[in-house]
Design a protein around this motif. Structure first.
Motif: not given
Ligand code: PLP
Lengths: 447, 514
Positions: A221-245
């Motif tokens: 998603a980041a690559k596709a957005a950046h190719d067009q000069g757009a930004l990527l916003i990533v939303v996370i509703t379960e912050v515990v996931s960042l311990g593993l992802l």
């Protein structure tokens, strides 16, 4: 009245000093027709034990999550909060302080915010984080507006995997904006957001794990957005996931918004929660919300202050990046203490335990006749298809004392595609007994 | 940087000046300087994840978080807390912020599992007590304001402003008047008002204040036109004055086809005494974290329910509670004109519990008494200090705040900021400074009803003594202040010029585990 220090004698004495005949004289600017010209249909003051009894009676009508097997998630998660956290946040000096506008006597709050910002930057893999927003949903709307300011473009595309409430909040904030595209719900983890990016696109918004529990490809998603000069916003509703992802920052995200409730904060029926926002260094001047920064005092000692406030409403008024003032300070403190207690070792273990229990749940659900698990990938949450309308089924399970998850149609009413879908979460608190009870009840109900 | 044996830097912050660290207020290193990536204060089993379902998205980058064991964490946060001023430790007369006592019964009630441990999306049949609580809170808010509806969900005052102005925008559009693009905002308004109007694409037209600190109905009439969507007016206003012509202003605004948004941040002065609905307001947010004592928590969370007039009620957002055939229902979706949803879930339940607990404790009689005491206290401070300080707007009795300007400091070379910082050395939190903007060097003092006469007397003595000392030319006491706080004045310019917004590991500080 136990909260009011004056005796009538003192009140009279003070009126004397003021030179007022009675208290009404101090309300002389109020039009006569509007001053105390009513009877209020409200009770008079009450002793503490009666108030407590009233509130307990209300609380007792609710089925608390801890009362039985519990699998409800979809943007708010039941995790264990260490006793230390709740004790500390109730200390007077944390609880009853205002926003740290006078840094000399607010170094506690300020240093904590600096530590909090550091923690959030680290887990998201971003350069900087702010000192909190209201919650994940309003944070998402703020991120969308921020991306528009940064790119000076208008079009924004929301993934079909974004939490429907988050989508609705963005919609309300951008009321009737023709440049907002909301893609249809994608319960199977499908999605074609990458085909919707063009040279007018300010940002695309994806959520991972998404509303249905699937993990999304942030890097693509980041690559596709950046190719067009757009930004990527990533939303996370379960912050515990960042311990593993993998951290979204390491995958190219430009703005990360997360709901931080899972760390340190109770379910509270939906609020107060904690909006986390992190971004790249070059974008900070368009960031909403407070920022705490390091500096030195007149003696050269390290200290902390609120900084870059020329972004904020109290300085910039109608040119501010946002109207936010009060944020989620105490929830940020709870997050920071809990994260400080977990540390890297604990945070990773917590995430692993969540994933472990979710795998157990998925495997058990797979064995229930009439249930299909839709997810190939997940962290601690998944979507199942059942052979009956989900709302009634979940209600019947609740009558049996099992809170079985969220019928997708509660958030997407009228969509026949999701009528038989239930979203379920497992956390470190989910036991094998809970899973067995759920599966037994589902087997009976679906037979 | 020199190190002690635990990897704790002993350089910055322990320079040993009088202000930096003392017997009971030791400086505290950062979490990242005392913790490491091995320590943890939480016991969790390490499970065997032989297979995973992460689809190749597992973390590869480093987390690099710092952990503390429980005793270390307890000490870190207790020590940090002691560097804060708080209401419980001393008077906090921040104008516009209503720093009143936060009863602990509220905290206890908010932590009952029946409130704290319920999920916003569990079946509505299992949370009937929560819906009933929202109903009761709504009843109190509508009754105290004499309004037709209330939207509970906004997360704070500014969020309430946003909701209220969205409702106004939707109502104007429904009338076919979407062309109304101007919002009138008095110059004395809080920054959130113009920021909110601009956020929604309105252009802000300022209304100047009269010499007496109030808004002139004629000035409003002159500014009104068929392009004006609304006025955002604070009442009591940010100078601490009740707008004497508020009813006429409301009338003029309605006559022009516009709506009256009232900033209710100062509702504490009038709750139970004046009902804003009787004044003609269409929408007003109520900061539960000011008026109804939910704690400020070092910056939040708050709650900003918005009461609405009949005219705006149809535009209320979801969710809201209503009676259904099987008990109470939560309406979470609505078609048509309504403005949708301004937050996920149902708003700040934890704050609703605290606010209702506070309301029930006070009752209608106690709330009115609290408002009167708040007004009494502000007038008492004003009466005791007006001979030494300068009162910009002496024509009206003040409401819950006493406002001074800086003309009493003329010729002293001491600023409002210096004066306020000297107050810190006397054990008080400064008043709000330089707000409202319509007053030069403003000092806005809001004692609230929670301060005893004894405390007010002490505060006034200190204020008087400082004013005399300032006039006597003892400048260093002010420009060098604070001297007794955990920190001296901080270099804000440096913080903004070279922003350091997170801790970076110094090159010579190795990770413990490596
Ligand atoms: C007059 C006024 N309006 C609006 C606000 C904004 O309220 P909140 O901080 O809850 O968003 C404040 C808060 O400081 C205020 O004093």
């Amino acid at each position: 009245m136990r909260y009011l220090p004056h005796s009538d004698h003192e009140r009279a004495e003070m009126l004397g000093v003021i030179g007022a005949s009675d208290i009404d004289a101090l309300f002389s600017a109020v039009p006569k027709s509007a001053l105390k010209n009513f009877e209020l249909d409200l009770p008079d003051h009450s002793p503490e034990f009666l108030v407590e009894a009233h509130m307990r009676a209300l609380a007792n009508q609710n089925h608390a999550a801890g009362d039985g097997p519990f699998f409800v998630g979809a943007g708010a998660y039941r995790h264990h909060v260490p006793a230390t956290v709740d004790h500390l946040i109730q200390r007077s000096e944390w609880l009853t302080a205002y926003t740290p506008y006078q840094p000399e006597i607010s170094q506690g709050t300020l240093q904590m915010l600096f530590e909090f910002q550091t923690q959030v930057a680290k887990i998201t893999g971003m350069d900087v984080a702010n000192a909190s927003l209201y919650d994940g949903s309003t944070g998402t709307a703020e991120a969308v507006l921020m991306a528009r300011r940064l790119t000076r473009r208008n079009k924004v595309v929301l993934s079909g995997g974004l939490h429907p409430h988050y989508r609705d909040v963005v919609r309300a904030y951008l009321k009737d904006d023709p440049h907002l595209e909301c893609l249809s719900p994608s319960p199977e983890g499908q999605g074609d957001i990458l085909d919707h990016i063009d040279a007018d696109t300010a940002a695309i918004v994806i959520q991972t794990p998404d509303f249905y529990g699937h993990l999304r490809n942030v890097e693509a998603a980041a690559k596709a957005a950046h190719d067009q000069g757009a930004l990527l916003i990533v939303v996370i509703t379960e912050v515990v996931s960042l311990g593993l992802l993998e951290a979204p920052g390491a995958l190219g995200a430009d703005i990360v918004v997360a709901e931080g409730q899972s760390i340190g904060n109770a379910l509270n029926f939906g609020g107060p929660y904690l909006g986390l926002m992190a971004t790249k260094k070059e974008f900070i001047r368009q960031m909403p919300g407070r920022l705490c920064g390091e500096t030195v005092d007149a003696d050269g000692n390290r200290g902390f202050v609120l900084t870059l406030s020329t972004r904020e409403q109290h300085i910039r008024r109608e040119k501010a990046t946002s109207n936010i003032c009060t944020n989620s300070g105490l929830c940020a403190l709870a997050f920071s203490i809990h994260m400080g207690l977990l540390g890297e070792a604990g945070f990773v273990r917590l995430a692993r335990l969540n994933h472990f229990n979710a795998i157990r749940l998925a495997n058990a659900l797979d064995g229930v006749p009439g249930v299909t698990v839709l997810n190939k990938t997940f962290f601690n949450e998944m979507t199942i298809r059942v052979t009956q309308p989900a709302t009634a089924l979940v209600e019947r399970l609740a009558q049996r004392g099992i809170l079985a998850g969220v019928p997708a149609s509660r958030l997407l009413p009228g969509d026949p595609e999701v009528e038989n879908l239930i979203i379920l979460a497992a956390t470190e608190l989910t036991t094998e007994g809970d899973i067995a009870a759920l599966c037994a009840a589902l087997t009976e109900e679906l037979a | 940087m020199s190190m002690n044996t635990q990897g704790r830097p002993t350089g910055v912050g322990t320079a040993g000046t009088s202000a930096s660290g003392s017997a009971l207020l030791p400086d505290e290193p950062l979490l990242f300087e005392i913790g490491d990536n091995e320590h943890s204060g939480v016991d969790l089993p390490d499970v065997d994840l032989a297979t995973d379902r992460l689809g190749g998205f597992a973390r590869k980058s480093k987390l690099d978080l710092a952990g503390l064991t429980e005793p270390e964490a307890m000490r870190h946060y207790v020590r940090l807390s002691r560097l804060n001023h708080s209401i419980d430790s001393g008077m906090y007369p921040l104008g516009s912020c209503t720093m009143k006592h936060n009863p602990r019964l509220n905290e206890k009630m908010a932590r009952l599992p029946g409130f704290a441990d319920i999920h916003p999306l569990q079946p509505v049949s299992t949370v009937q007590g929560a819906l009933e609580l929202m109903n009761q809170l709504s009843h109190w808010l509508m009754t105290l304001t004499n309004t037709a509806a209330v939207a509970l969900s906004p997360k704070a005052g500014a969020h309430g402003e946003l909701l209220g102005m969205m409702a106004i925008k939707a109502a104007q559009e429904a009338k076919g008047e979407a062309h109304r693009k101007i919002v009138l905002v008095p110059e004395s308004a809080h920054g959130t008002n113009p920021a909110t109007a601009a956020f929604l694409g309105y252009s802000v037209k300022p209304i100047p204040a009269r010499d007496d600190g109030t808004v002139d109905v004629q000035a409003v009439k002159n500014a009104l036109s068929s392009d004006v969507a609304a006025i955002m007016l604070t009442n009591p206003n940010t100078c601490g004055l009740f707008e004497p012509q508020v009813i006429e202003i409301a009338q003029a605004v309605h006559d022009a086809g516009a709506f009256f948004y009232c900033d209710g941040a100062n509702f504490n002065a009038i709750m139970g005494v004046v009902r804003p609905g009787d004044l003609g307001i269409d929408a007003m947010h109520i900061n539960l974290h000011k008026t109804f004592s939910t704690p400020h928590g070092g910056g939040g969370p708050g709650a900003g329910p918005v009461v609405l007039s009949e005219a705006l009620a149809p535009f209320a957002p979801v969710p809201f509670v209503r009676k259904g055939k099987d008990g109470l229902e939560m309406v979470e979706h609505i078609e048509g004109e309504a403005l949708g949803r301004v937050t996920a879930f149902h708003g700040q339940m934890g704050m609703y519990v605290r606010a209702l607990t506070y309301m029930l404790s006070h009752g209608a009689d106690g709330l009115a008494q609290a408002a009167e005491d708040a007004v009494l206290n502000a007038n008492y401070v004003k009466a005791k200090l007006e001979h030494l300080f300068s009162v910009p707007f002496p024509d009206y009795p003040t409401m819950h705040e006493a406002l001074f300007d800086d003309s009493f400091l003329k010729g002293t070379d001491i600023s409002t900021l210096d004066f306020a910082k000297a107050l810190i050395d006397e054990g008080f939190h400064p008043m709000t400074m330089y707000f409202p903007l319509v007053v030069h060097g403003a000092m806005l003092i809001e004692p609230t009803e929670s301060e005893s006469k004894q405390t007010l007397d002490h505060f006034c003595e200190v204020m008087a003594e400082l004013a005399n000392d300032a006039k006597a030319g003892n400048k260093e006491r002010f420009t060098g202040a604070p001297m007794k706080a955990p920190r001296r004045r901080l270099d804000e310019t440096r913080a903004a010029r070279q922003p350091i917004l997170k801790w970076e590991r110094p090159a010579d500080l190795p990770k413990a585990a490596e």
